[in-house]
Scaffold this active site. Structure first.
Site, PDB file in Angstrom:
ATOM      1  CB  SER A 107      -0.901  -0.004   1.095  1.00 39.34           C
ATOM      2  OG  SER A 107      -1.540   1.483   1.246  1.00 39.34           O
ATOM      3  CE1 TYR A 148      -3.947  -2.154   5.088  1.00 40.68           C
ATOM      4  CE2 TYR A 148      -2.937   0.023   4.698  1.00 40.68           C
ATOM      5  CZ  TYR A 148      -3.912  -0.980   4.062  1.00 40.68           C
ATOM      6  OH  TYR A 148      -4.048  -1.288   2.826  1.00 40.68           O
ATOM      7  CE  LYS A 156      -1.455  -3.986   3.149  1.00 32.47           C
ATOM      8  NZ  LYS A 156      -1.661  -5.186   2.437  1.00 32.47           N
TER       9      LYS A 156
HETATM   10  P1  NDP Z   1     -11.289  -5.728   0.425  1.00 34.84           P
HETATM   11  O1  NDP Z   1     -11.374  -5.746   2.123  1.00 34.84           O
HETATM   12  O2  NDP Z   1     -12.196  -5.228  -0.389  1.00 34.84           O
HETATM   13  O3  NDP Z   1     -11.073  -7.433   0.281  1.00 34.84           O
HETATM   14  C1  NDP Z   1     -10.067  -8.185   1.038  1.00 34.84           C
HETATM   15  C2  NDP Z   1     -10.107  -9.695   0.915  1.00 34.84           C
HETATM   16  O4  NDP Z   1      -9.335 -10.320   1.608  1.00 34.84           O
HETATM   17  C3  NDP Z   1     -11.699  -9.965   1.188  1.00 34.84           C
HETATM   18  O5  NDP Z   1     -11.859 -11.018   0.341  1.00 34.84           O
HETATM   19  C4  NDP Z   1     -11.561 -10.740   2.502  1.00 34.84           C
HETATM   20  O6  NDP Z   1     -12.258 -11.720   2.768  1.00 34.84           O
HETATM   21  C5  NDP Z   1     -10.069 -11.173   2.345  1.00 34.84           C
HETATM   22  N1  NDP Z   1      -9.249 -11.230   3.918  1.00 34.84           N
HETATM   23  C6  NDP Z   1      -9.211 -10.440   4.703  1.00 34.84           C
HETATM   24  N2  NDP Z   1      -8.820 -10.575   6.054  1.00 34.84           N
HETATM   25  C7  NDP Z   1      -8.878 -12.129   5.811  1.00 34.84           C
HETATM   26  C8  NDP Z   1      -8.573 -13.302   6.679  1.00 34.84           C
HETATM   27  N3  NDP Z   1      -8.295 -12.965   7.938  1.00 34.84           N
HETATM   28  N4  NDP Z   1      -8.436 -14.439   6.049  1.00 34.84           N
HETATM   29  C9  NDP Z   1      -8.807 -14.616   4.815  1.00 34.84           C
HETATM   30  N5  NDP Z   1      -9.128 -13.713   3.906  1.00 34.84           N
HETATM   31  C10 NDP Z   1      -9.208 -12.553   4.531  1.00 34.84           C
HETATM   32  O7  NDP Z   1      -9.664  -5.282   0.547  1.00 34.84           O
HETATM   33  P2  NDP Z   1      -9.234  -4.563  -0.841  1.00 34.84           P
HETATM   34  O8  NDP Z   1      -9.507  -5.221  -1.947  1.00 34.84           O
HETATM   35  O9  NDP Z   1      -9.333  -3.179  -0.741  1.00 34.84           O
HETATM   36  O10 NDP Z   1      -7.534  -4.801  -0.464  1.00 34.84           O
HETATM   37  C11 NDP Z   1      -6.927  -5.778  -1.310  1.00 34.84           C
HETATM   38  C12 NDP Z   1      -5.384  -5.500  -0.552  1.00 34.84           C
HETATM   39  O11 NDP Z   1      -4.903  -4.322  -1.237  1.00 34.84           O
HETATM   40  C13 NDP Z   1      -5.105  -5.583   0.743  1.00 34.84           C
HETATM   41  O12 NDP Z   1      -3.838  -6.076   1.006  1.00 34.84           O
HETATM   42  C14 NDP Z   1      -5.119  -3.963   1.027  1.00 34.84           C
HETATM   43  O13 NDP Z   1      -4.297  -3.692   2.198  1.00 34.84           O
HETATM   44  C15 NDP Z   1      -4.413  -3.326  -0.127  1.00 34.84           C
HETATM   45  N6  NDP Z   1      -4.730  -2.033  -0.323  1.00 34.84           N
HETATM   46  C16 NDP Z   1      -5.996  -1.792  -0.488  1.00 34.84           C
HETATM   47  C17 NDP Z   1      -6.355  -0.332  -0.750  1.00 34.84           C
HETATM   48  C18 NDP Z   1      -7.615   0.279  -0.958  1.00 34.84           C
HETATM   49  O14 NDP Z   1      -7.927   1.547  -0.805  1.00 34.84           O
HETATM   50  N7  NDP Z   1      -8.767  -0.590  -1.121  1.00 34.84           N
HETATM   51  C19 NDP Z   1      -5.166   0.658  -0.666  1.00 34.84           C
HETATM   52  C20 NDP Z   1      -3.982   0.081  -0.644  1.00 34.84           C
HETATM   53  C21 NDP Z   1      -3.683  -1.077  -0.425  1.00 34.84           C
HETATM   54  P3  NDP Z   1     -13.590 -11.383   3.821  1.00 34.84           P
HETATM   55  O15 NDP Z   1     -14.267 -10.357   3.214  1.00 34.84           O
HETATM   56  O16 NDP Z   1     -14.071 -12.661   3.863  1.00 34.84           O
HETATM   57  O17 NDP Z   1     -12.796 -10.867   5.127  1.00 34.84           O
END
Ligand code: NDP
Length: 241
Positions: A133, A146, A150
């Site tokens: 991120s 967070y 990261k």
């Molecule tokens: P979302 O919350 O939209 O999706 C995250 C996914 O990861 C979901 O499917 C979720 O499953 C899964 N997940 C989270 N925790 C767990 C867990 N403990 N075990 C298994 N699965 C898990 O996140 P984003 O798509 O926004 O983020 C994706 C990546 O990008 C992350 O690493 C995030 O830190 C990074 N990122 C995102 C940004 C943003 O603005 N969106 C900006 C910068 C980086 P469930 O829903 O079942 O928990």
């Protein structure tokens, strides 16, 4: 980019960036192995893409290792799952700090270890993308745990690149800005905070999940054959502001 015949592990493939990545990979011929938590997401993803689905809570180290082994063999890996909790630095709880470190830093390490051990043992080359991120480069209020998790992932990416490169496994970090996913709703629904963030993005918008997925696929692809150990912002210019 054609991923026909490639087996690609995508963590966090249930929602957001991970789901966009899984869908794009499937459209371009890959066989996706999805590791994520919510069974409903896994079910719809399987219907839409034929992905192999593995339900796992990535906060649980032993379950993560079992799931990572179940996903093998694989050609490519995207560590995309991540989570956040908003707390001011003064209020960060040990529980949330440990949870974010477990999901955002430790789980990618475990999944990549299992993937890389198998690749090295079988003498195959591959690629890993760790989704970090912009928050690993800068201090964002209320994101202490967070940002730390990261930045820890970035350290892993660099060491993995040094150690796995000689085995033909490329490793890169990708750093999105705010991307319109369920996580962004949690972190950026306050219009004042979102406005200040948007003002720092010269391209004048937040990212869509497909903007990020396209770059993940590039970093996985043979077209990126000499791209290795990079921390690549995909941020509309946020980092130069
Ligand atoms: P979302 O919350 O939209 O999706 C995250 C996914 O990861 C979901 O499917 C979720 O499953 C899964 N997940 C989270 N925790 C767990 C867990 N403990 N075990 C298994 N699965 C898990 O996140 P984003 O798509 O926004 O983020 C994706 C990546 O990008 C992350 O690493 C995030 O830190 C990074 N990122 C995102 C940004 C943003 O603005 N969106 C900006 C910068 C980086 P469930 O829903 O079942 O928990």
């Amino acid at each position: 980019m054609d991923f026909s015949g490639k087996r690609v592990v995508v963590t966090g493939a249930g929602k957001g960036i991970g789901r966009a990545t899984a869908l794009m990979l499937a459209r371009r011929g890959a066989e996706v192995i999805a590791l994520t938590r919510s069974p409903a997401d896994l079910e719809t993803l399987k219907e839409e893409t034929g992905a192999q689905t593995i339900a796992v809570d990535l906060a649980d180290a032993d379950a993560t290792r079992r799931a990572a082994r179940e996903a093998l063999p694989a050609d490519l890996l995207v560590n995309c799952a991540g989570t956040t909790e908003l707390e001011s630095f003064l209020d960060v709880s040990v529980e949330n700090f440990d949870l974010l470190y477990a999901v955002n830093t430790r789980a990618p390490m475990i999944v990549a270890q299992e993937y890389a051990r198998d690749m090295v043992a079988s003498g195959r080359s591959g690629a890993i993308v760790n989704v970090s991120s912009c928050a690993s480069f800068v201090g964002i209020p209320d994101h202490a745990a967070y940002c730390a998790s990261k930045a820890g992932l970035d350290g892993l990416t660099r060491v993995m690149a040094k150690e796995l490169g000689p085995h033909g496994i490329r490793v890169n970090g990708l750093h999105p800005t705010v991307t319109l996913t369920p996580m962004a709703v949690k972190a950026w629904s306050d219009p004042d905070k979102a406005g200040a963030m948007m003002a720092r993005i010269p391209l004048g918008r937040f990212a869509e999940p497909d903007d990020i997925a396209e770059v993940i696929l590039f970093l996985l692809s043979d077209e990126a054959a000499m791209v290795h150990g990079l921390s690549m912002p995909v941020d509309g210019g946020y980092m130069i502001a």
